[in-house]
Design a protein around this motif. Sequence first.
Motif, PDB file in Angstrom:
ATOM      1  N   ALA A 177       0.862  -1.236   0.039  1.00  0.00           N
ATOM      2  CA  ALA A 177       0.083   0.015   0.042  1.00  0.00           C
ATOM      3  C   ALA A 177       0.933   1.207  -0.030  1.00  0.00           C
ATOM      4  O   ALA A 177       0.604   2.478  -0.576  1.00  0.00           O
ATOM      5  CB  ALA A 177      -1.021   0.022   1.376  1.00  0.00           C
ATOM      6  N   LEU A 178       1.984   1.236   0.788  1.00  0.00           N
ATOM      7  CA  LEU A 178       2.809   2.308   0.780  1.00  0.00           C
ATOM      8  C   LEU A 178       3.363   2.809  -0.436  1.00  0.00           C
ATOM      9  O   LEU A 178       3.528   3.867  -0.966  1.00  0.00           O
ATOM     10  CB  LEU A 178       3.917   2.081   1.906  1.00  0.00           C
ATOM     11  CG  LEU A 178       5.040   3.264   2.004  1.00  0.00           C
ATOM     12  CD1 LEU A 178       4.387   4.513   2.556  1.00  0.00           C
ATOM     13  CD2 LEU A 178       6.134   2.539   2.723  1.00  0.00           C
ATOM     14  N   VAL A 179       4.072   1.688  -1.366  1.00  0.00           N
ATOM     15  CA  VAL A 179       4.505   2.070  -2.587  1.00  0.00           C
ATOM     16  C   VAL A 179       3.384   2.354  -3.756  1.00  0.00           C
ATOM     17  O   VAL A 179       3.625   2.821  -4.730  1.00  0.00           O
ATOM     18  CB  VAL A 179       5.623   0.853  -2.976  1.00  0.00           C
ATOM     19  CG1 VAL A 179       6.418   0.570  -2.162  1.00  0.00           C
ATOM     20  CG2 VAL A 179       4.687  -0.232  -3.349  1.00  0.00           C
ATOM     21  N   HIS A 180       2.277   2.077  -3.348  1.00  0.00           N
ATOM     22  CA  HIS A 180       1.370   2.609  -4.334  1.00  0.00           C
ATOM     23  C   HIS A 180       0.811   4.119  -4.141  1.00  0.00           C
ATOM     24  O   HIS A 180       0.159   4.725  -5.142  1.00  0.00           O
ATOM     25  CB  HIS A 180      -0.066   1.794  -4.024  1.00  0.00           C
ATOM     26  CG  HIS A 180      -0.384   0.666  -4.863  1.00  0.00           C
ATOM     27  ND1 HIS A 180      -0.703   1.179  -6.411  1.00  0.00           N
ATOM     28  CD2 HIS A 180      -0.625  -0.616  -4.841  1.00  0.00           C
ATOM     29  CE1 HIS A 180      -1.065   0.025  -7.030  1.00  0.00           C
ATOM     30  NE2 HIS A 180      -0.882  -0.971  -6.223  1.00  0.00           N
ATOM     31  N   HIS A 181       1.468   4.837  -3.201  1.00  0.00           N
ATOM     32  CA  HIS A 181       0.896   6.234  -2.926  1.00  0.00           C
ATOM     33  C   HIS A 181       1.811   6.914  -4.011  1.00  0.00           C
ATOM     34  O   HIS A 181       3.092   6.740  -4.334  1.00  0.00           O
ATOM     35  CB  HIS A 181       1.461   6.755  -1.398  1.00  0.00           C
ATOM     36  CG  HIS A 181       0.957   8.009  -1.131  1.00  0.00           C
ATOM     37  ND1 HIS A 181       1.388   9.070  -1.659  1.00  0.00           N
ATOM     38  CD2 HIS A 181      -0.137   8.381  -0.345  1.00  0.00           C
ATOM     39  CE1 HIS A 181       0.852  10.214  -1.303  1.00  0.00           C
ATOM     40  NE2 HIS A 181      -0.377   9.838  -0.491  1.00  0.00           N
ATOM     41  N   PRO A 182       1.322   7.890  -4.691  1.00  0.00           N
ATOM     42  CA  PRO A 182       1.792   8.670  -5.860  1.00  0.00           C
ATOM     43  C   PRO A 182       2.947   9.312  -5.642  1.00  0.00           C
ATOM     44  O   PRO A 182       3.933   9.622  -6.372  1.00  0.00           O
ATOM     45  CB  PRO A 182       0.637   9.719  -6.162  1.00  0.00           C
ATOM     46  CG  PRO A 182      -0.450   9.067  -5.934  1.00  0.00           C
ATOM     47  CD  PRO A 182      -0.203   8.218  -4.623  1.00  0.00           C
ATOM     48  N   ALA A 183       3.283   9.665  -4.161  1.00  0.00           N
ATOM     49  CA  ALA A 183       4.205  10.519  -3.610  1.00  0.00           C
ATOM     50  C   ALA A 183       5.822   9.622  -3.271  1.00  0.00           C
ATOM     51  O   ALA A 183       6.767   9.990  -3.177  1.00  0.00           O
ATOM     52  CB  ALA A 183       4.129  11.449  -2.611  1.00  0.00           C
ATOM     53  N   LEU A 248       6.730  -4.986  -6.857  1.00  0.00           N
ATOM     54  CA  LEU A 248       6.153  -3.622  -6.309  1.00  0.00           C
ATOM     55  C   LEU A 248       6.629  -2.727  -7.187  1.00  0.00           C
ATOM     56  O   LEU A 248       5.643  -1.709  -7.534  1.00  0.00           O
ATOM     57  CB  LEU A 248       6.787  -3.064  -5.032  1.00  0.00           C
ATOM     58  CG  LEU A 248       6.379  -4.256  -3.882  1.00  0.00           C
ATOM     59  CD1 LEU A 248       7.328  -3.682  -2.416  1.00  0.00           C
ATOM     60  CD2 LEU A 248       4.932  -4.155  -3.397  1.00  0.00           C
ATOM     61  N   TYR A 249       7.710  -2.602  -8.061  1.00  0.00           N
ATOM     62  CA  TYR A 249       8.080  -1.484  -8.873  1.00  0.00           C
ATOM     63  C   TYR A 249       7.008  -1.600 -10.055  1.00  0.00           C
ATOM     64  O   TYR A 249       6.492  -0.728 -10.819  1.00  0.00           O
ATOM     65  CB  TYR A 249       9.562  -1.679  -9.708  1.00  0.00           C
ATOM     66  CG  TYR A 249       9.825  -1.150 -10.738  1.00  0.00           C
ATOM     67  CD1 TYR A 249      10.292   0.261 -10.482  1.00  0.00           C
ATOM     68  CD2 TYR A 249       9.796  -1.703 -12.206  1.00  0.00           C
ATOM     69  CE1 TYR A 249      10.637   1.004 -11.715  1.00  0.00           C
ATOM     70  CE2 TYR A 249       9.986  -0.899 -13.195  1.00  0.00           C
ATOM     71  CZ  TYR A 249      10.542   0.540 -13.096  1.00  0.00           C
ATOM     72  OH  TYR A 249      11.077   1.217 -13.877  1.00  0.00           O
ATOM     73  N   LYS A 250       6.735  -2.853 -10.660  1.00  0.00           N
ATOM     74  CA  LYS A 250       5.626  -2.942 -11.821  1.00  0.00           C
ATOM     75  C   LYS A 250       4.331  -2.346 -11.590  1.00  0.00           C
ATOM     76  O   LYS A 250       3.949  -1.867 -12.444  1.00  0.00           O
ATOM     77  CB  LYS A 250       5.807  -4.681 -12.137  1.00  0.00           C
ATOM     78  CG  LYS A 250       4.750  -4.960 -13.293  1.00  0.00           C
ATOM     79  CD  LYS A 250       4.778  -6.559 -13.396  1.00  0.00           C
ATOM     80  CE  LYS A 250       4.044  -6.908 -14.677  1.00  0.00           C
ATOM     81  NZ  LYS A 250       4.138  -8.348 -14.775  1.00  0.00           N
ATOM     82  N   ILE A 251       3.852  -2.604 -10.120  1.00  0.00           N
ATOM     83  CA  ILE A 251       2.474  -2.418  -9.874  1.00  0.00           C
ATOM     84  C   ILE A 251       2.430  -0.804  -9.434  1.00  0.00           C
ATOM     85  O   ILE A 251       1.403  -0.424  -9.272  1.00  0.00           O
ATOM     86  CB  ILE A 251       1.908  -3.116  -8.900  1.00  0.00           C
ATOM     87  CG1 ILE A 251       2.629  -2.959  -7.258  1.00  0.00           C
ATOM     88  CG2 ILE A 251       1.811  -4.763  -9.284  1.00  0.00           C
ATOM     89  CD1 ILE A 251       1.811  -3.744  -6.419  1.00  0.00           C
ATOM     90  N   SER A 252       3.631  -0.134  -9.228  1.00  0.00           N
ATOM     91  CA  SER A 252       3.464   1.197  -8.677  1.00  0.00           C
ATOM     92  C   SER A 252       3.260   2.105  -9.702  1.00  0.00           C
ATOM     93  O   SER A 252       3.479   2.017 -10.708  1.00  0.00           O
ATOM     94  CB  SER A 252       5.030   1.626  -7.973  1.00  0.00           C
ATOM     95  OG  SER A 252       5.258   0.915  -7.074  1.00  0.00           O
ATOM     96  N   PRO A 261       9.560   4.373  -8.947  1.00  0.00           N
ATOM     97  CA  PRO A 261       9.821   3.980  -7.848  1.00  0.00           C
ATOM     98  C   PRO A 261      10.671   2.893  -7.530  1.00  0.00           C
ATOM     99  O   PRO A 261      10.611   1.907  -8.400  1.00  0.00           O
ATOM    100  CB  PRO A 261       8.385   3.914  -7.299  1.00  0.00           C
ATOM    101  CG  PRO A 261       7.679   3.779  -8.722  1.00  0.00           C
ATOM    102  CD  PRO A 261       8.449   4.432  -9.650  1.00  0.00           C
ATOM    103  N   SER A 262      11.305   2.396  -6.307  1.00  0.00           N
ATOM    104  CA  SER A 262      11.909   1.326  -6.104  1.00  0.00           C
ATOM    105  C   SER A 262      12.031   0.922  -4.634  1.00  0.00           C
ATOM    106  O   SER A 262      12.116   1.968  -3.938  1.00  0.00           O
ATOM    107  CB  SER A 262      13.350   1.344  -6.774  1.00  0.00           C
ATOM    108  OG  SER A 262      14.102   2.592  -6.317  1.00  0.00           O
ATOM    109  N   VAL A 263      12.723  -0.271  -4.199  1.00  0.00           N
ATOM    110  CA  VAL A 263      12.864  -0.707  -2.907  1.00  0.00           C
ATOM    111  C   VAL A 263      14.002  -1.032  -2.865  1.00  0.00           C
ATOM    112  O   VAL A 263      14.645  -1.667  -3.869  1.00  0.00           O
ATOM    113  CB  VAL A 263      11.796  -1.994  -2.792  1.00  0.00           C
ATOM    114  CG1 VAL A 263      11.959  -2.214  -0.997  1.00  0.00           C
ATOM    115  CG2 VAL A 263      10.441  -1.722  -2.522  1.00  0.00           C
TER     116      VAL A 263
END
Length: 265
Positions: A177-183, A248-252, A261-263
């Motif tokens: 949910a966090l990486v889904h945030h636009p910011a 996560l990168y793919k769905i962000s 975005p990246s982790v």
Amino acid sequence: MERVNRLIKWRLMSYFYKNTIKAEWWKRHEGVFQEIMVDSGAHTFHAVAGKAGASNQTAKKTKAPDPIQYTHDYCKWLQDYKDKCTYIELDVAKVYGWPLQVHLREIFDAYNLDPLYVWHPTNSETLEDVCGKKDFIGIGSSYNKNAKILSKILAVCEKHQTRVHVFGYTGLENLKALVHHPAVYSVDSSSWSAGVRFGVCYVYERGVLSMYSKNTFPKRFGKMFNKTSNTNLLLWNASQWQRYADYLYKISPKTEWNSNPSVFP
């Protein structure tokens, strides 16, 4: 560690261990990572002060350098590597106070460096102010576990189209949910190394990263967890975290102002 490096796309390192990341390291790893972030090593200063979750034992064993001289040395070191990485300011306002933090930023300015600022609600500057100066900031780890506070912080950043790096985020249940945030541009976590420290193993399957102890490790993987060495467990966990990071990168969400975005494991 070299074998782990080959598995990871986004790398977070600490300047405090600069003796291990000299010129030959950069040359050897050219093209290995998609992005490199260099932390200033501020946690050492927090550890000495007994802050930021550091144990008293850590504080007793560690002697912090002079923060002003340390920042000068850091800035000199960055002259050779500033174009190869995102680098973070020496975030020690909670230890030494806001006036010194301002002075350390002036030192960066004197070296013509533009570090990633780390914002805390306790800083003597508003989030609106720092978003007005920067298009990319960091959020201190001591506040990222409070979902309501973090949500308000990210809302302000989104309004200003300011990208955010979230430090030390370990909550697997909320990471997606966090990486889904636009910011949110990037997140870092040291949890991938928990296998060696706490005897746990991660498994990535179909968009979910799960953590297991030896007693709960799925039988379909055989006895791999019980027989593996610490090195192999570290490699396994790094690979599973990287697979999750790729997912996560793919769905962000991608926007014009926050498109990569990246982790960072």
